[in-house]
Write an enzyme that holds these catalytic residues in place. Structure first.
Site, PDB file in Angstrom:
ATOM      1  CB  SER A   1       1.269 -21.492   1.367  1.00 21.63           C
ATOM      2  OG  SER A   1       1.274 -22.560   2.270  1.00 21.63           O
TER       3      SER A   1
ATOM      4  CG  ASP B   1      -5.846 -24.994   1.863  1.00 23.07           C
ATOM      5  OD1 ASP B   1      -5.184 -25.994   2.175  1.00 23.07           O
ATOM      6  OD2 ASP B   1      -5.337 -23.868   1.660  1.00 23.07           O
TER       7      ASP B   1
ATOM      8  CG  HIS C   1      -2.305 -25.212   0.121  1.00 25.95           C
ATOM      9  ND1 HIS C   1      -2.706 -24.261   1.035  1.00 25.95           N
ATOM     10  CD2 HIS C   1      -0.939 -25.129   0.068  1.00 25.95           C
ATOM     11  CE1 HIS C   1      -1.643 -23.636   1.518  1.00 25.95           C
ATOM     12  NE2 HIS C   1      -0.563 -24.142   0.945  1.00 25.95           N
TER      13      HIS C   1
END
Length: 319
Positions: free
Chosen positions: A183, A268, A297
């Protein structure tokens, strides 16, 4: 063509126009020169841990503006006396360096691990930077109107200085630097790989900070704060977009020389796969994209962790 192949090809065909401004290269040259002038002042202190197979040090160093960045340096005790490959670990948004045991999978491969905080998030690290505007929702809104003040300018440079710290340790081989993160951490892998040629391999999962105008327009993840900022101040939209352009990893991607092993989840909505494709498709160095068709995610989770460790083992960097 099967579903996964079709969706992967859609990603690999996506190449939106760059948003680089004319002084993009000059900005980063100046920023790196400014960063190099800040004394590192590295510190490390051995701390107790329950394992006989690793040594753990609580570390600190000066970041971009002398903010003290905190982290862990973890050294395997079974790897012999030769300098070690080092995985520099960058965490996800709002996270921290974690605890040493979070990083055992890399240690068990015989790697040193340097896990560092991002300033002003969930760890031990504060922030000495000054900003001309307030904060809306989260730290991504800090400095949105000025590229010299924008939050990620300092964070990108803190992460470059983590490489400085790693290379200054006698136990670490400066020719075998690996960066890893998911991320926000995946974005930092991309940015540091572009800005620092010492990185040999980037393990970037569900990366953020790519195709930022699209992220803002879709209010995706942490960049929803920029969406909210523009909602409140619509006359400042172009100024916000200009600032973000300097930190968009798609604008940095053609600088990357490290091998990149990346992953995305097609479901995501925090860091959409298509947004990261705008960066991945511009990397000219060797690269692999792992696509998880029904994952969000969280990415590929344990399966991808296994694939990532195998790729690292087979990379030739472990000796």
């Amino acid at each position: 063509m099967g579903y996964l192949e079709e969706k992967t090809q859609e990603l690999l065909n996506y190449c939106p126009p760059l948003t680089r401004r004319a002084d993009f290269d000059a900005f980063w040259t100046r920023t790196l020169e400014q960063t190099a002038q800040v004394a590192l002042r590295p510190e490390r202190r051995l701390v107790d841990n329950p394992s006989d197979f690793m040594k753990v040090y609580d570390i600190a160093y000066n970041g971009f503006d002398e903010t003290r960045i905190h982290g862990w340096l973890i050294l395997p005790c079974f790897a012999g006396s030769r300098p070690l490959p080092c995985v520099v670990q960058y965490h996800g948004f709002g996270g921290s360096r974690g605890i040493p045991e979070d990083h055992l999978s890399y240690v068990m491969l015989g790697c040193a691990v340097l896990a560092v905080d991002c300033r002003d998030q969930g760890g031990e690290t504060g922030n000495s930077a000054r900003y001309s505007n307030g904060t809306i929702t989260n730290v991504v809104s800090k400095g949105l109107l000025d590229k010299d003040e924008f939050y990620y300018r300092a964070v990108y440079m803190d992460c470059v200085k983590a490489i400085d710290f790693a290379c200054a340790q006698s136990e670490i081989d400066p020719e075998r630097i690996i960066v890893s993160g998911g991320s926000q951490g995946g974005a930092l892998c991309s940015a540091v790989s572009a800005l620092d040629g010492r990185v040999k391999l980037a393990l970037a999962d569900v990366p953020s900070n790519s195709n930022l105008e699209r992220r803002v327009e879709g209010a995706h993840g942490s960049y929803a704060c920029a969406t909210e900022y523009i909602r409140r101040y619509p006359d400042r939209m172009e100024q916000v977009y200009e600032t973000l352009s300097y930190f968009d990893t798609m604008n940095l991607a053609d600088r990357i020389r490290a091998i990149t092993f990346a992953s995305v989840g097609l479901k995501d909505e925090v860091c959409p796969a298509l947004c990261y494709a705008a960066t991945f498709n511009r990397i000219t160095a060797p690269k692999v994209l792992n696509v998880y068709p029904f994952n969000g995610h969280e990415g590929g989770q344990s399966l991808h962790r296994q694939r990532k460790l195998r790729f690292l083992k087979e990379s030739g960097l472990l000796g």
